[in-house]
Design a protein around this motif. Sequence first.
Motif, PDB file in Angstrom:
ATOM      1  N   PRO A 215       0.816  -1.072   0.011  1.00  0.00           N
ATOM      2  CA  PRO A 215      -0.043  -0.155  -0.160  1.00  0.00           C
ATOM      3  C   PRO A 215       0.840   1.229   0.354  1.00  0.00           C
ATOM      4  O   PRO A 215       1.848   1.126   0.683  1.00  0.00           O
ATOM      5  CB  PRO A 215      -0.870  -0.115   0.950  1.00  0.00           C
ATOM      6  CG  PRO A 215      -1.074  -1.904   2.148  1.00  0.00           C
ATOM      7  CD  PRO A 215       0.740  -1.766   0.913  1.00  0.00           C
ATOM      8  N   GLU A 216       0.578   2.145  -0.652  1.00  0.00           N
ATOM      9  CA  GLU A 216       0.780   3.728  -0.830  1.00  0.00           C
ATOM     10  C   GLU A 216       0.442   4.517   0.367  1.00  0.00           C
ATOM     11  O   GLU A 216      -0.136   3.945   0.697  1.00  0.00           O
ATOM     12  CB  GLU A 216       0.805   4.192  -2.460  1.00  0.00           C
ATOM     13  CG  GLU A 216       1.590   3.284  -3.603  1.00  0.00           C
ATOM     14  CD  GLU A 216       1.911   3.999  -4.675  1.00  0.00           C
ATOM     15  OE1 GLU A 216       1.063   5.241  -4.429  1.00  0.00           O
ATOM     16  OE2 GLU A 216       2.052   3.229  -5.579  1.00  0.00           O
ATOM     17  N   ALA A 217       0.926   5.594   0.142  1.00  0.00           N
ATOM     18  CA  ALA A 217       0.275   6.245   1.739  1.00  0.00           C
ATOM     19  C   ALA A 217      -0.667   7.053   1.637  1.00  0.00           C
ATOM     20  O   ALA A 217      -0.953   6.558   2.770  1.00  0.00           O
ATOM     21  CB  ALA A 217       1.190   7.672   1.385  1.00  0.00           C
ATOM     22  N   ASN A 218      -1.269   6.195   1.267  1.00  0.00           N
ATOM     23  CA  ASN A 218      -2.830   7.168   0.692  1.00  0.00           C
ATOM     24  C   ASN A 218      -3.934   5.369   1.761  1.00  0.00           C
ATOM     25  O   ASN A 218      -4.592   5.064   1.908  1.00  0.00           O
ATOM     26  CB  ASN A 218      -4.077   7.387  -0.218  1.00  0.00           C
ATOM     27  CG  ASN A 218      -3.622   6.272  -1.413  1.00  0.00           C
ATOM     28  OD1 ASN A 218      -3.132   5.065  -1.360  1.00  0.00           O
ATOM     29  ND2 ASN A 218      -4.358   6.580  -2.549  1.00  0.00           N
ATOM     30  N   GLY A 219      -2.899   4.734   1.810  1.00  0.00           N
ATOM     31  CA  GLY A 219      -3.343   3.276   1.738  1.00  0.00           C
ATOM     32  C   GLY A 219      -4.197   2.052   0.587  1.00  0.00           C
ATOM     33  O   GLY A 219      -4.345   0.795   0.431  1.00  0.00           O
ATOM     34  N   ARG A 220      -4.052   2.270   0.270  1.00  0.00           N
ATOM     35  CA  ARG A 220      -3.868   2.099  -1.551  1.00  0.00           C
ATOM     36  C   ARG A 220      -2.941   1.277  -2.382  1.00  0.00           C
ATOM     37  O   ARG A 220      -1.657   1.686  -2.313  1.00  0.00           O
ATOM     38  CB  ARG A 220      -4.980   3.253  -2.630  1.00  0.00           C
ATOM     39  CG  ARG A 220      -6.837   3.005  -2.032  1.00  0.00           C
ATOM     40  CD  ARG A 220      -7.163   4.154  -3.272  1.00  0.00           C
ATOM     41  NE  ARG A 220      -8.689   4.733  -2.499  1.00  0.00           N
ATOM     42  CZ  ARG A 220      -9.758   3.931  -2.653  1.00  0.00           C
ATOM     43  NH1 ARG A 220      -9.477   2.847  -2.781  1.00  0.00           N
ATOM     44  NH2 ARG A 220     -10.355   4.293  -2.191  1.00  0.00           N
ATOM     45  N   ARG A 221      -3.411  -0.073  -2.794  1.00  0.00           N
ATOM     46  CA  ARG A 221      -2.017  -0.785  -3.928  1.00  0.00           C
ATOM     47  C   ARG A 221      -2.447  -0.250  -4.998  1.00  0.00           C
ATOM     48  O   ARG A 221      -3.661   0.071  -5.563  1.00  0.00           O
ATOM     49  CB  ARG A 221      -2.390  -2.374  -3.679  1.00  0.00           C
ATOM     50  CG  ARG A 221      -2.360  -2.264  -2.205  1.00  0.00           C
ATOM     51  CD  ARG A 221      -2.447  -3.904  -2.390  1.00  0.00           C
ATOM     52  NE  ARG A 221      -2.413  -4.790  -0.656  1.00  0.00           N
ATOM     53  CZ  ARG A 221      -2.089  -4.980   0.007  1.00  0.00           C
ATOM     54  NH1 ARG A 221      -0.974  -5.201  -0.145  1.00  0.00           N
ATOM     55  NH2 ARG A 221      -2.394  -5.641   1.396  1.00  0.00           N
ATOM     56  N   TYR A 222      -1.597   0.028  -6.006  1.00  0.00           N
ATOM     57  CA  TYR A 222      -1.233   0.330  -7.577  1.00  0.00           C
ATOM     58  C   TYR A 222      -0.544  -0.860  -8.405  1.00  0.00           C
ATOM     59  O   TYR A 222       1.252  -1.189  -7.882  1.00  0.00           O
ATOM     60  CB  TYR A 222      -0.964   1.696  -7.722  1.00  0.00           C
ATOM     61  CG  TYR A 222      -1.485   2.615  -7.577  1.00  0.00           C
ATOM     62  CD1 TYR A 222      -2.930   3.124  -7.651  1.00  0.00           C
ATOM     63  CD2 TYR A 222      -1.276   3.108  -5.874  1.00  0.00           C
ATOM     64  CE1 TYR A 222      -3.255   3.790  -6.857  1.00  0.00           C
ATOM     65  CE2 TYR A 222      -2.154   4.153  -5.380  1.00  0.00           C
ATOM     66  CZ  TYR A 222      -3.201   5.095  -5.812  1.00  0.00           C
ATOM     67  OH  TYR A 222      -4.284   5.664  -4.998  1.00  0.00           O
ATOM     68  N   LEU A 223      -0.708  -0.881  -9.435  1.00  0.00           N
ATOM     69  CA  LEU A 223      -0.403  -1.805 -10.345  1.00  0.00           C
ATOM     70  C   LEU A 223       0.376  -0.986 -11.525  1.00  0.00           C
ATOM     71  O   LEU A 223       0.156  -0.199 -11.627  1.00  0.00           O
ATOM     72  CB  LEU A 223      -1.355  -2.668 -11.045  1.00  0.00           C
ATOM     73  CG  LEU A 223      -1.548  -3.609 -10.393  1.00  0.00           C
ATOM     74  CD1 LEU A 223      -2.878  -4.751 -11.152  1.00  0.00           C
ATOM     75  CD2 LEU A 223      -0.691  -4.521  -9.823  1.00  0.00           C
ATOM     76  N   LYS A 224       1.993  -1.595 -12.042  1.00  0.00           N
ATOM     77  CA  LYS A 224       2.786  -0.941 -12.530  1.00  0.00           C
ATOM     78  C   LYS A 224       2.222  -1.644 -14.144  1.00  0.00           C
ATOM     79  O   LYS A 224       2.432  -2.308 -13.688  1.00  0.00           O
ATOM     80  CB  LYS A 224       3.767  -0.327 -12.076  1.00  0.00           C
ATOM     81  CG  LYS A 224       4.855  -0.167 -12.552  1.00  0.00           C
ATOM     82  CD  LYS A 224       6.112   0.191 -12.314  1.00  0.00           C
ATOM     83  CE  LYS A 224       7.327   1.383 -13.199  1.00  0.00           C
ATOM     84  NZ  LYS A 224       9.014   1.717 -12.128  1.00  0.00           N
ATOM     85  N   PHE A 225       2.528  -0.524 -15.219  1.00  0.00           N
ATOM     86  CA  PHE A 225       2.403  -0.398 -16.473  1.00  0.00           C
ATOM     87  C   PHE A 225       2.934  -0.135 -17.833  1.00  0.00           C
ATOM     88  O   PHE A 225       3.513   1.362 -17.265  1.00  0.00           O
ATOM     89  CB  PHE A 225       1.334  -0.819 -17.247  1.00  0.00           C
ATOM     90  CG  PHE A 225      -0.337  -1.140 -16.589  1.00  0.00           C
ATOM     91  CD1 PHE A 225      -0.914  -1.145 -15.063  1.00  0.00           C
ATOM     92  CD2 PHE A 225      -1.135  -2.865 -17.457  1.00  0.00           C
ATOM     93  CE1 PHE A 225      -1.924  -2.458 -15.078  1.00  0.00           C
ATOM     94  CE2 PHE A 225      -1.650  -2.979 -17.110  1.00  0.00           C
ATOM     95  CZ  PHE A 225      -2.221  -2.836 -15.856  1.00  0.00           C
ATOM     96  N   PRO A 226       4.062  -0.959 -18.686  1.00  0.00           N
ATOM     97  CA  PRO A 226       5.130  -0.423 -19.185  1.00  0.00           C
ATOM     98  C   PRO A 226       4.560  -0.440 -20.311  1.00  0.00           C
ATOM     99  O   PRO A 226       3.641  -1.627 -20.696  1.00  0.00           O
ATOM    100  CB  PRO A 226       5.912  -1.168 -19.295  1.00  0.00           C
ATOM    101  CG  PRO A 226       5.209  -2.834 -18.321  1.00  0.00           C
ATOM    102  CD  PRO A 226       4.465  -2.414 -18.099  1.00  0.00           C
ATOM    103  N   LEU A 227       4.147   0.787 -20.624  1.00  0.00           N
ATOM    104  CA  LEU A 227       3.206   0.897 -21.852  1.00  0.00           C
ATOM    105  C   LEU A 227       4.641   0.600 -23.564  1.00  0.00           C
ATOM    106  O   LEU A 227       5.096   1.007 -23.294  1.00  0.00           O
ATOM    107  CB  LEU A 227       3.427   2.670 -22.168  1.00  0.00           C
ATOM    108  CG  LEU A 227       1.604   3.176 -20.912  1.00  0.00           C
ATOM    109  CD1 LEU A 227       1.758   4.421 -21.396  1.00  0.00           C
ATOM    110  CD2 LEU A 227       0.867   2.558 -20.797  1.00  0.00           C
ATOM    111  N   ASP A 228       3.879   0.638 -24.206  1.00  0.00           N
ATOM    112  CA  ASP A 228       4.551  -0.146 -25.484  1.00  0.00           C
ATOM    113  C   ASP A 228       5.816  -1.397 -25.098  1.00  0.00           C
ATOM    114  O   ASP A 228       7.315  -1.124 -25.564  1.00  0.00           O
ATOM    115  CB  ASP A 228       5.277   0.569 -26.211  1.00  0.00           C
ATOM    116  CG  ASP A 228       4.119   2.082 -26.826  1.00  0.00           C
ATOM    117  OD1 ASP A 228       3.161   1.028 -27.328  1.00  0.00           O
ATOM    118  OD2 ASP A 228       4.344   3.007 -26.215  1.00  0.00           O
ATOM    119  N   GLY A 229       5.487  -2.048 -23.556  1.00  0.00           N
ATOM    120  CA  GLY A 229       7.005  -2.718 -23.108  1.00  0.00           C
ATOM    121  C   GLY A 229       6.780  -4.583 -24.136  1.00  0.00           C
ATOM    122  O   GLY A 229       8.036  -5.184 -24.183  1.00  0.00           O
ATOM    123  N   LEU A 230       5.369  -4.828 -24.453  1.00  0.00           N
ATOM    124  CA  LEU A 230       5.583  -6.228 -25.264  1.00  0.00           C
ATOM    125  C   LEU A 230       5.855  -5.912 -26.909  1.00  0.00           C
ATOM    126  O   LEU A 230       5.163  -7.266 -26.869  1.00  0.00           O
ATOM    127  CB  LEU A 230       4.335  -7.107 -24.827  1.00  0.00           C
ATOM    128  CG  LEU A 230       4.850  -6.695 -23.497  1.00  0.00           C
ATOM    129  CD1 LEU A 230       3.577  -8.021 -22.655  1.00  0.00           C
ATOM    130  CD2 LEU A 230       5.691  -7.830 -23.139  1.00  0.00           C
TER     131      LEU A 230
END
Length: 290
Positions: free
Chosen positions: A275-290
């Motif tokens: 979780p980040e400072a606001n208590g929520r979790r976030y996924l990360k996306f590499p744009l044009d990575g594939l």
Amino acid sequence: MDAALAKPLVSGFYDKPTGAIQYVVADPATKRCAIIDPILDFDERSGATATKSADALLDFIRANGLELEWILDTHPHADHFSAARYLHEKTGAPTAIGDRIVEVQKLWKAIYNWPDFPADGSQWDRLFGEGETFLIGSLPVKVLFSPGHTLASITYVVGDAAFIHDTLFIPDSGTARADFPGGSAARLWRSIQDILALPDDTRVFVGHDYQEGGREARWESTVAEQRAKNIHLVAAHTEAEFVALREGRDKTLPMPRLILHALQVNMNGGRLPEPEANGRRYLKFPLDGL
């Protein structure tokens, strides 16, 4: 126990949204069991996660008087989140995967630009090497290294049952794709030959079923049935023919809709982002990575 005489009790749990199958494999003599490839529910539209599928496995284990001994992954999945970490936290049972997971971690940490990610397999309690053996209760289990679909894929041979993940599907559906980063159609062919070298009556349990032609979901066949009827093996009799067939088909397939969601969780042993400072979790996306 003689491996040739060992017959585990196998229960499959079909996940319709992903076409994936989770398994509970039990030793009838000791009532000890393992879970293979558990699913953490995820709705990409809302970002909601849930544990309904994993909890159903625990309910089944309790209802049948079983004791969970292992939580096993065959490979880092590209179409669903692993519930291995959740189940470990609920039960204390150790988690395990093949030791080549470190190669997948090194590849994908670069794709996600995570320089500090520990690509050492430490996210699991046990890393199995090629040919390694262990027990589920009194049942002997042998680990076969069977890459091609991914760099790290392994097969668990539990007595007369083989959990072959994404190598072969039910015969009317052929074989698994091999075009993910680190995949190889040639290596998949060789892994399939290793599986086909098992005794003809070996029960083989697949990782996915897409209900070919609208039929009911299936997840069990035999080595003999695969050799005689698998549509890709009937069409391709040599490695070169198979590579041409598999690579040609892979070019027509879209990437799984959850691959960028799932790999960052699954290469981390099923852990969701912190979780980040606001208590929520976030996924990360590499744009044009594939």
